[in-house]
Design a protein around this motif. Structure first.
Motif, PDB file in Angstrom:
ATOM      1  N   GLU A 169       0.815  -1.220   0.000  1.00 48.85           N
ATOM      2  CA  GLU A 169       0.000   0.000   0.000  1.00 48.85           C
ATOM      3  C   GLU A 169       0.844   1.263   0.000  1.00 48.85           C
ATOM      4  OE1 GLU A 169      -4.200  -1.436   2.052  1.00 48.85           O
ATOM      5  OE2 GLU A 169      -2.893  -0.055   3.134  1.00 48.85           O
ATOM      6  N   VAL A 170       1.931   1.298   0.757  1.00 50.46           N
ATOM      7  CA  VAL A 170       2.723   2.530   0.823  1.00 50.46           C
ATOM      8  C   VAL A 170       3.707   2.662  -0.329  1.00 50.46           C
ATOM      9  CG1 VAL A 170       2.517   2.682   3.335  1.00 50.46           C
ATOM     10  CG2 VAL A 170       4.501   1.543   2.341  1.00 50.46           C
ATOM     11  N   MET A 171       4.106   1.538  -0.936  1.00 43.20           N
ATOM     12  CA  MET A 171       5.092   1.590  -2.013  1.00 43.20           C
ATOM     13  C   MET A 171       4.466   1.609  -3.399  1.00 43.20           C
ATOM     14  SD  MET A 171       7.718  -1.158  -0.269  1.00 43.20           S
ATOM     15  CE  MET A 171       8.696  -1.425  -1.757  1.00 43.20           C
ATOM     16  N   HIS A 239       2.432  11.849  -1.997  1.00 41.74           N
ATOM     17  CA  HIS A 239       2.936  10.511  -1.673  1.00 41.74           C
ATOM     18  C   HIS A 239       4.412  10.374  -2.039  1.00 41.74           C
ATOM     19  CE1 HIS A 239       3.893   6.344  -2.899  1.00 41.74           C
ATOM     20  NE2 HIS A 239       3.232   6.021  -1.805  1.00 41.74           N
ATOM     21  N   ASP A 240       4.775  10.803  -3.234  1.00 42.98           N
ATOM     22  CA  ASP A 240       6.167  10.654  -3.677  1.00 42.98           C
ATOM     23  C   ASP A 240       7.120  11.490  -2.838  1.00 42.98           C
ATOM     24  OD1 ASP A 240       5.280   8.955  -5.629  1.00 42.98           O
ATOM     25  OD2 ASP A 240       5.339  10.429  -7.247  1.00 42.98           O
ATOM     26  N   THR A 241       6.643  12.606  -2.292  1.00 40.00           N
ATOM     27  CA  THR A 241       7.492  13.481  -1.482  1.00 40.00           C
ATOM     28  C   THR A 241       7.760  12.899  -0.099  1.00 40.00           C
ATOM     29  OG1 THR A 241       6.658  15.445  -2.623  1.00 40.00           O
ATOM     30  CG2 THR A 241       7.706  15.790  -0.476  1.00 40.00           C
ATOM     31  N   PHE A 242       6.716  12.384   0.540  1.00 42.14           N
ATOM     32  CA  PHE A 242       6.822  12.019   1.958  1.00 42.14           C
ATOM     33  C   PHE A 242       6.898  10.517   2.233  1.00 42.14           C
ATOM     34  CE2 PHE A 242       4.763  16.232   2.135  1.00 42.14           C
ATOM     35  CZ  PHE A 242       5.605  16.869   3.024  1.00 42.14           C
ATOM     36  N   ARG A 244       8.553   7.769   2.040  1.00 45.47           N
ATOM     37  CA  ARG A 244       9.881   7.224   1.746  1.00 45.47           C
ATOM     38  C   ARG A 244      10.425   6.506   2.978  1.00 45.47           C
ATOM     39  NH1 ARG A 244      12.243   8.856  -3.050  1.00 45.47           N
ATOM     40  NH2 ARG A 244      10.651   9.870  -4.371  1.00 45.47           N
ATOM     41  N   SER A 245      11.311   5.550   2.728  1.00 44.10           N
ATOM     42  CA  SER A 245      11.789   4.675   3.802  1.00 44.10           C
ATOM     43  C   SER A 245      12.502   5.423   4.918  1.00 44.10           C
ATOM     44  CB  SER A 245      12.718   3.609   3.220  1.00 44.10           C
ATOM     45  OG  SER A 245      13.820   4.213   2.549  1.00 44.10           O
ATOM     46  N   ASN A 246      13.280   6.446   4.587  1.00 43.79           N
ATOM     47  CA  ASN A 246      14.002   7.190   5.627  1.00 43.79           C
ATOM     48  C   ASN A 246      13.196   8.356   6.183  1.00 43.79           C
ATOM     49  OD1 ASN A 246      14.162   8.665   3.296  1.00 43.79           O
ATOM     50  ND2 ASN A 246      16.346   9.162   3.482  1.00 43.79           N
ATOM     51  N   ASN A 247      11.907   8.413   5.819  1.00 43.19           N
ATOM     52  CA  ASN A 247      10.988   9.390   6.410  1.00 43.19           C
ATOM     53  C   ASN A 247       9.853   8.648   7.126  1.00 43.19           C
ATOM     54  OD1 ASN A 247      10.256  12.206   6.769  1.00 43.19           O
ATOM     55  ND2 ASN A 247       8.506  11.794   5.428  1.00 43.19           N
ATOM     56  N   PRO A 274      14.425   5.642  -0.437  1.00 48.00           N
ATOM     57  CA  PRO A 274      14.558   6.738   0.529  1.00 48.00           C
ATOM     58  C   PRO A 274      14.493   8.100  -0.152  1.00 48.00           C
ATOM     59  CG  PRO A 274      16.711   5.868   0.005  1.00 48.00           C
ATOM     60  CD  PRO A 274      15.730   5.034  -0.759  1.00 48.00           C
ATOM     61  N   ILE A 275      14.349   9.145   0.667  1.00 49.63           N
ATOM     62  CA  ILE A 275      14.447  10.518   0.156  1.00 49.63           C
ATOM     63  C   ILE A 275      15.905  10.796  -0.178  1.00 49.63           C
ATOM     64  CG2 ILE A 275      14.254  12.966   0.773  1.00 49.63           C
ATOM     65  CD1 ILE A 275      11.911  12.233   2.562  1.00 49.63           C
TER      66      ILE A 275
END
Length: 534
Positions: A169-171, A239-242, A244-247, A274-275
């Protein structure tokens, strides 16, 4: 918040209290000699028995309980995983938290979270629902002020499936346009419900009045135009901005070990990108200082159909991570923490002005708010305001009693174990630690910190954080309450609003001037350190 839940693992505790009535006139009581004997008009009518309440059992010593250790690992792509082990039952609660919420963009944060459950590039919505239903688990997502979470609860044997669905769902969200249209229609329906709810109006206007213009904690109610403006492309960009794995971070609480969590994290989330470069800036960084009103203002919402007045009285207080939070929480509970609070015992039980009256502390990364919450009949609005201001003054001017202090600290210490009994509760506490930047051992040392509080601290906290010039909001019939407000608070300025929370003063410059007055007020509220980047 969008939630898909098929089965909940919960327990319910029902407590019954029995009060025994009295048994008539006390033994040995006689008619006074000078009393006139009753006429012999038939059998005597028995006097109404006096109610006698049994004394509660004496309190026991708080049972020994320890908040579990918080263990952290980080995957190669920067996803932080926090593990809290509890192997009593084969159950695991998972919370995947993305560091972006409504303070970043109210409409996009909520729509993006809701759209996660509408299908992915590899699974249709029906397929996701079927898979989680088959194992008797739960799966959902929702956006809060500071962050967004995707959450699940399953048996240990099904944790990989749950995490796989969460990761999908998140990816790989599909963000179908027809689903967005339905969500926008639902949001507009909800908007109408908000505006018809006096509680929502009172709370929303209180936040607007307490915070500077444009602050993420005090934004106006959104409009239908703002909801209509949300597009699929905008949701995808958010979604693409926030997302992310390191966020983000993952909390796993329950029947799981650190090695198991690390293996699952790398297997399931290893391809999450990640970002690159600088993380998005926290919008709270734009507000460096906070100011209290320089004069008493009553914000009055005219709601002609109201049968009662909704009242909020309070002010900016302190950030959640402030070390004085626990002491203020105790002082607040003495005033209005429940049925034993001063407000309840006096304003409800003695004066009969309301069914319920309580205090509330709203946490924040920036300074949160402290407020008194209540309703009263339209005709007793002024009397209620006088009673509230009287109790605030008493808290500020006098020490609380030794019994009040002992009772509130015993309650805080004794009830704490009940708040960390389940994996879900523990995961929520861990999220509080991470959201507000509390020390990792905050809940390990919580009861010790409560014990450190002193009776004199209650007056100190009240003088510091319960202002004698608070923000006052009244939602009700303006034609019936305005004169009452003037009589109860003769030094107050009344500002009028409609149910869209628009200022409706005849002088259109008045509201702008009022905001300018607030901006010029001295900075008496504690300003936070600059919030970190995402």
């Amino acid at each position: 918040m969008f939630t898909r839940t098929t089965h909940h693992f919960a327990t319910a505790l029902v407590v019954a209290a029995l009060a025994a009535p009295g048994c008539g006139k006390p033994k040995g009581e006689t008619t006074p000699p000078d009393a006139t004997p009753p006429a012999d008009n038939g059998p005597p009518v028995a006097a109404k028995p006096t109610r006698v309440y049994q004394d509660p059992p004496p309190p026991t010593e708080p049972r020994d309980v320890q908040f579990p250790d918080l263990q952290k690992i980080t995957t190669k792509n920067g996803l932080e995983i926090y593990v809290v082990e509890n192997h009593e039952v084969p159950l695991i609660t998972a919370q995947l938290v993305i560091k972006a919420g409504t303070m970043d963009n109210e409409q996009l944060a909520e729509m993006t979270a809701s759209m996660l459950g509408e299908g992915t590039k590899t699974r249709a919505k029906a397929k996701i629902d079927q898979e989680i239903e088959f194992v008797g688990g739960s799966l959902g997502a929702g956006a809060g002020i500071h962050d967004t979470s995707v959450f699940s609860q399953v048996l240990k044997r099904d944790i990989k499936l749950a995490l796989t669905l969460m990761a999908d769902e998140v990816m790989n969200p599909a963000f179908p346009a027809d689903a967005l249209t339905k969500l926008k229609d639902k949001a507009k329906t909800g908007l109408k419900a908000m505006k018809s709810n006096s509680d929502v109006l009172a709370d929303h206007l209180f936040q607007m009045a307490a915070y500077p213009v444009g602050h993420p904690y005090g934004r106006p109610i959104p409009s239908e135009a703002q909801i209509d403006a949300v597009t699929v492309d905008a949701v995808k960009k958010f979604h693409d901005t926030f997302y992310r794995s390191n966020n983000a971070y993952l909390i796993l609480s329950g029947d799981i070990t650190v090695p198991e969590a690390e293996k699952l994290g790398n297997e399931v989330f290893g391809k999450w990108k990640p970002i690159e470069g600088n993380a998005p800036i926290n919008p709270l960084n734009g507000f460096k200082s906070y100011k209290h009103p320089p004069k008493l203002i009553v914000h009055l919402v005219n709601r002609p159909g109201s049968a009662q007045s909704d009242i909020r009285v309070g002010n900016l207080a302190l950030a959640r991570k402030n070390p004085e939070w626990i002491k203020l929480d105790l002082a607040s509970d003495i005033l209005g923490g429940g049925s034993t609070g001063r407000l309840f015992l006096d304003v409800r039980e003695e004066k009969g002005l309301t069914y319920g009256i309580y205090t509330k502390m709203e946490p924040g990364v920036a300074p949160g708010t402290w407020r008194i919450w209540t309703k009263t009949k339209t005709a007793t609005t002024g009397e209620m305001l006088k009673a509230i201001f009287g109790h605030i003054k008493k808290m500020r001017d006098e020490d609380v009693t030794a019994k009040e202090f002992e009772d509130v600290t015993r309650e805080a210490i004794g009830s704490f174990p009940l708040s960390i009994e389940t994996a879900d509760q523990v995961a929520g506490r861990v999220r509080t630690i991470l959201t507000y930047g509390l020390p990792n051992d905050y809940y390990k040392t919580y009861r010790d910190e409560v014990r450190k509080a002193q009776l004199a601290d209650m007056k100190t906290m009240s003088r510091k954080f319960m202002n004698d010039v608070p923000v006052v909001v009244v939602v009700g019939r303006a034609d019936k309450t305005e004169q009452q407000i003037k009589d109860a608070l003769p030094d107050a300025t009344i500002v009028h609003y409609d149910t869209d929370l628009n200022c409706i003063e005849k002088d259109t410059t008045f509201c702008a001037a009022n905001k300018a007055d607030l901006a010029a007020a001295p900075a008496t509220a504690p300003a936070p350190a600059p919030a970190p980047a995402k």
